[in-house]
Motif scaffolding. Sequence first.
Motif, PDB file in Angstrom:
ATOM      1  N   GLY A  72       0.805  -1.221   0.000  1.00  0.00           N
ATOM      2  CA  GLY A  72       0.000   0.000   0.000  1.00  0.00           C
ATOM      3  C   GLY A  72       0.833   1.264   0.000  1.00  0.00           C
ATOM      4  N   PRO A  73       0.155   2.413  -0.068  1.00  0.00           N
ATOM      5  CA  PRO A  73       0.845   3.686  -0.226  1.00  0.00           C
ATOM      6  C   PRO A  73       1.504   4.225   1.037  1.00  0.00           C
ATOM      7  CG  PRO A  73      -1.533   4.018  -0.261  1.00  0.00           C
ATOM      8  CD  PRO A  73      -1.305   2.540  -0.206  1.00  0.00           C
ATOM      9  N   THR A  74       0.974   3.889   2.227  1.00  0.00           N
ATOM     10  CA  THR A  74       1.508   4.457   3.465  1.00  0.00           C
ATOM     11  C   THR A  74       1.001   3.638   4.640  1.00  0.00           C
ATOM     12  OG1 THR A  74       1.702   6.500   4.779  1.00  0.00           O
ATOM     13  CG2 THR A  74      -0.412   6.119   3.699  1.00  0.00           C
ATOM     14  N   GLU A  75       1.440   3.968   5.870  1.00  0.00           N
ATOM     15  CA  GLU A  75       1.045   3.139   7.008  1.00  0.00           C
ATOM     16  C   GLU A  75      -0.414   3.370   7.374  1.00  0.00           C
ATOM     17  OE1 GLU A  75       2.660   5.920   7.176  1.00  0.00           O
ATOM     18  OE2 GLU A  75       3.300   6.463   9.188  1.00  0.00           O
ATOM     19  N   PHE A  76      -0.789   4.627   7.557  1.00  0.00           N
ATOM     20  CA  PHE A  76      -2.205   4.943   7.620  1.00  0.00           C
ATOM     21  C   PHE A  76      -2.368   6.313   7.010  1.00  0.00           C
ATOM     22  CE2 PHE A  76      -0.992   7.342  11.251  1.00  0.00           C
ATOM     23  CZ  PHE A  76      -0.383   6.506  12.156  1.00  0.00           C
ATOM     24  N   ASP A  77      -3.567   6.584   6.633  1.00  0.00           N
ATOM     25  CA  ASP A  77      -3.815   7.802   5.880  1.00  0.00           C
ATOM     26  C   ASP A  77      -4.312   8.863   6.851  1.00  0.00           C
ATOM     27  OD1 ASP A  77      -4.500   9.694   4.100  1.00  0.00           O
ATOM     28  OD2 ASP A  77      -6.041   8.534   3.066  1.00  0.00           O
ATOM     29  N   HIS A  78      -3.552   9.945   7.036  1.00  0.00           N
ATOM     30  CA  HIS A  78      -4.048  11.002   7.899  1.00  0.00           C
ATOM     31  C   HIS A  78      -4.174  12.335   7.161  1.00  0.00           C
ATOM     32  CE1 HIS A  78       0.307  10.620   9.555  1.00  0.00           C
ATOM     33  NE2 HIS A  78       0.309  11.078   8.356  1.00  0.00           N
ATOM     34  N   THR A  79      -4.328  12.225   5.842  1.00  0.00           N
ATOM     35  CA  THR A  79      -4.478  13.458   5.060  1.00  0.00           C
ATOM     36  C   THR A  79      -5.805  14.158   5.375  1.00  0.00           C
ATOM     37  OG1 THR A  79      -5.175  11.996   3.293  1.00  0.00           O
ATOM     38  CG2 THR A  79      -3.003  12.938   3.101  1.00  0.00           C
ATOM     39  N   SER A  80      -6.784  13.400   5.877  1.00  0.00           N
ATOM     40  CA  SER A  80      -8.071  14.016   6.184  1.00  0.00           C
ATOM     41  C   SER A  80      -8.071  14.661   7.568  1.00  0.00           C
ATOM     42  CB  SER A  80      -9.168  12.945   6.132  1.00  0.00           C
ATOM     43  OG  SER A  80      -8.852  11.914   7.041  1.00  0.00           O
ATOM     44  N   GLY A  81      -6.960  14.562   8.289  1.00  0.00           N
ATOM     45  CA  GLY A  81      -6.897  15.174   9.612  1.00  0.00           C
ATOM     46  C   GLY A  81      -7.017  14.150  10.719  1.00  0.00           C
ATOM     47  N   TYR A  82      -7.540  12.993  10.420  1.00  0.00           N
ATOM     48  CA  TYR A  82      -7.557  11.916  11.409  1.00  0.00           C
ATOM     49  C   TYR A  82      -7.129  10.636  10.694  1.00  0.00           C
ATOM     50  CZ  TYR A  82     -12.162  11.572   9.274  1.00  0.00           C
ATOM     51  OH  TYR A  82     -13.177  11.501   8.379  1.00  0.00           O
ATOM     52  N   ASN A  83      -6.736   9.660  11.491  1.00  0.00           N
ATOM     53  CA  ASN A  83      -6.182   8.448  10.905  1.00  0.00           C
ATOM     54  C   ASN A  83      -7.253   7.482  10.420  1.00  0.00           C
ATOM     55  OD1 ASN A  83      -3.695   9.419  11.582  1.00  0.00           O
ATOM     56  ND2 ASN A  83      -3.589   8.323  13.505  1.00  0.00           N
ATOM     57  N   VAL A  84      -7.123   7.043   9.196  1.00  0.00           N
ATOM     58  CA  VAL A  84      -7.979   5.964   8.699  1.00  0.00           C
ATOM     59  C   VAL A  84      -7.068   4.896   8.097  1.00  0.00           C
ATOM     60  CG1 VAL A  84     -10.039   7.356   8.258  1.00  0.00           C
ATOM     61  CG2 VAL A  84      -8.302   7.172   6.494  1.00  0.00           C
ATOM     62  N   PRO A  85      -7.514   3.637   8.082  1.00  0.00           N
ATOM     63  CA  PRO A  85      -6.658   2.596   7.509  1.00  0.00           C
ATOM     64  C   PRO A  85      -6.305   2.910   6.068  1.00  0.00           C
ATOM     65  CG  PRO A  85      -8.561   1.632   8.625  1.00  0.00           C
ATOM     66  CD  PRO A  85      -8.792   3.112   8.568  1.00  0.00           C
ATOM     67  N   SER A  86      -5.091   2.566   5.692  1.00  0.00           N
ATOM     68  CA  SER A  86      -4.655   2.765   4.318  1.00  0.00           C
ATOM     69  C   SER A  86      -4.653   1.402   3.633  1.00  0.00           C
ATOM     70  CB  SER A  86      -3.256   3.377   4.325  1.00  0.00           C
ATOM     71  OG  SER A  86      -2.766   3.484   3.035  1.00  0.00           O
ATOM     72  N   PRO A  87      -5.729   1.088   2.895  1.00  0.00           N
ATOM     73  CA  PRO A  87      -5.840  -0.250   2.313  1.00  0.00           C
ATOM     74  C   PRO A  87      -4.807  -0.470   1.208  1.00  0.00           C
ATOM     75  CG  PRO A  87      -7.868   1.019   2.014  1.00  0.00           C
ATOM     76  CD  PRO A  87      -6.836   1.954   2.508  1.00  0.00           C
ATOM     77  N   PRO A  88      -4.603  -1.728   0.839  1.00  0.00           N
ATOM     78  CA  PRO A  88      -3.692  -2.010  -0.259  1.00  0.00           C
ATOM     79  C   PRO A  88      -4.158  -1.318  -1.540  1.00  0.00           C
ATOM     80  CG  PRO A  88      -4.616  -4.049   0.639  1.00  0.00           C
ATOM     81  CD  PRO A  88      -5.249  -2.931   1.364  1.00  0.00           C
ATOM     82  N   VAL A  89      -3.217  -1.072  -2.445  1.00  0.00           N
ATOM     83  CA  VAL A  89      -3.578  -0.541  -3.763  1.00  0.00           C
ATOM     84  C   VAL A  89      -3.085  -1.508  -4.831  1.00  0.00           C
ATOM     85  CG1 VAL A  89      -3.653   1.917  -3.223  1.00  0.00           C
ATOM     86  CG2 VAL A  89      -1.447   0.857  -3.754  1.00  0.00           C
ATOM     87  N   THR A  90      -3.719  -1.438  -5.985  1.00  0.00           N
ATOM     88  CA  THR A  90      -3.211  -2.213  -7.113  1.00  0.00           C
ATOM     89  C   THR A  90      -2.001  -1.483  -7.684  1.00  0.00           C
ATOM     90  OG1 THR A  90      -4.792  -1.070  -8.522  1.00  0.00           O
ATOM     91  CG2 THR A  90      -5.423  -3.241  -7.704  1.00  0.00           C
ATOM     92  N   PHE A  91      -1.121  -2.242  -8.299  1.00  0.00           N
ATOM     93  CA  PHE A  91       0.091  -1.678  -8.905  1.00  0.00           C
ATOM     94  C   PHE A  91      -0.078  -1.671 -10.421  1.00  0.00           C
ATOM     95  CE2 PHE A  91       3.826  -1.772  -5.755  1.00  0.00           C
ATOM     96  CZ  PHE A  91       3.008  -1.537  -4.668  1.00  0.00           C
ATOM     97  N   GLU A  92       0.040  -0.481 -10.985  1.00  0.00           N
ATOM     98  CA  GLU A  92      -0.139  -0.336 -12.434  1.00  0.00           C
ATOM     99  C   GLU A  92       0.999  -0.926 -13.252  1.00  0.00           C
ATOM    100  OE1 GLU A  92      -0.616   3.601 -14.142  1.00  0.00           O
ATOM    101  OE2 GLU A  92      -2.185   4.002 -12.661  1.00  0.00           O
ATOM    102  N   MET A  93       2.214  -0.717 -12.749  1.00  0.00           N
ATOM    103  CA  MET A  93       3.399  -0.969 -13.571  1.00  0.00           C
ATOM    104  C   MET A  93       3.541  -2.448 -13.936  1.00  0.00           C
ATOM    105  SD  MET A  93       6.385  -0.635 -10.642  1.00  0.00           S
ATOM    106  CE  MET A  93       7.702  -1.532 -11.449  1.00  0.00           C
ATOM    107  N   GLU A  94       4.255  -2.680 -14.999  1.00  0.00           N
ATOM    108  CA  GLU A  94       4.658  -4.012 -15.397  1.00  0.00           C
ATOM    109  C   GLU A  94       5.692  -4.491 -14.373  1.00  0.00           C
ATOM    110  OE1 GLU A  94       6.265  -7.232 -17.515  1.00  0.00           O
ATOM    111  OE2 GLU A  94       7.496  -5.461 -17.240  1.00  0.00           O
TER     112      GLU A  94
END
Length: 454
Positions: free
Chosen positions: A325-347
């Motif tokens: 995933g992109p980070t440990e947890f997402d706190h860009t909204s001001g509070y912490n939310v889980p940062s779920p896995p993301v798909t990887f575009e690259m080959e």
Amino acid sequence: MRALLISIFLIFCCLGFEVNSIVCDPPVGTPVNEPFGESFGINPGRVVWVLDREATKWDGINGYWFDSDNLDQSRVDNMLDKAIRSLTGNDDIVESWDMLFRDFNKRKHGKENGYVPGQTIAMKINLNGDFGYYEDNNGNEVSPQFLKSLMTHLTKYAGVAEKDLYVFDASRLIMPHFQKMFEQYFPDINLVDNKGGMGSVQRAQPDPTSYLQFSNTDVPAQKLTKLPTFVNQADYMIEIDDFRGHDTAGITLSGKNWFGSIYRPDVSCDFGTTSSGHWCPMSLHKFVNVTIRPMGSYNALVDLMGHPKLTSNTLFIISDALYAGPTEFDHTSGYNVPSPPVTFEMEPFNNHWSSSILIAQDPIALDSVGLDILRTEPHIPFARIGCTDNYLHEGALANDPPSGTVYNPSGQGQLSSLGVHEHWNNAYERKYTKNIDPVNGKGIELVEIHLSDD
Ligand SMILES: *[C@@H]1O[C@H](CO)[C@@H](O)[C@H](O)[C@H]1NC(C)=O
């Protein structure tokens, strides 16, 4: 759909971070195919990357990504088996484990001994997605399936008794889905976390006789860091990394993982309920912050990796990149939310989950490959926020680093090189010097194994 929305959100939210606030010289990702530092091990410079897209089947919406339908245990077992046999180059799995112990003991003790029953192994896992509660969530993290495979190898092929194994994160919590797996299959393995608040999970205790100093006098509590008792006493470590971006350090691989192993009396952070007591590395973040630390500056990760009880006591480093995933947890909204896995575009991921396991004996080589992948992947924007490879330069040249720091984390002498660093030729061919020239190449050899390719 949720994963997709979050990916889109991250791309937009974090574009600003892609503009470096400092100029990195040399630029991240360069020089290309110019290795420096010294590798070691059975096949020096080798990093094995096993990819099996069929192992990861989560729809991104329903249930947890680590549910048994979404992460195929038998495929993960097969991936780990391939990874370890390829690391040693021996088709026999029992012999492969024995080779790893003998190689380690030759380096550390000058004697090619195998594993001796009663010796202990401590394993640092990274549970940064816990949120301070014993509650499961969909944050990207090490998976119970991966841990089950590894524990099976240790108890079955390496001959280690469950009571001699420790699995820990001193800053975070062992969540229910891990505890359940251990209770069911490995009830006598020691689980240690920040609070010791669940079932048989123990609370981490600092060993007063341990010693770790940071090699820069600006670091708060410079000489007062302690390690968990069982880590200070372990005969071997195995480092189990997450594989992801990080909002301060750019990436979390084998260097950053040690932040959950250190007791720091300078700052007791009960920030929210996330982690309590002094197992809190917060005051170190300034010394790993890639947006303010240029190339050729001190980096605290080198002290951790080089400490004789941490990476330098490590049999091998392994990244669970099954659902990265992109980070440990997402706190860009001001509070912490889980940062779920993301798909990887690259080959070679091709818009699928990252579905991978990476393994190496050399931590600098492993993190170098990890960085090359993460900084290429559009869905991991934090990997591009600053001078992310400074710690790899400093660590590869720990004996004579660009910053001029005398790295001496144990107080017993300056470190030698921690491993070999190099960048691949490009993201399509992914070749390192030993791929280009197996005879004369002096750097990394990336062994890519693609199972179930479409
Ligand atoms: C890292 O540095 C940036 C730029 O100065 C700053 O905004 C950020 O808060 C720092 N991060 C941490 C965790 O200290």
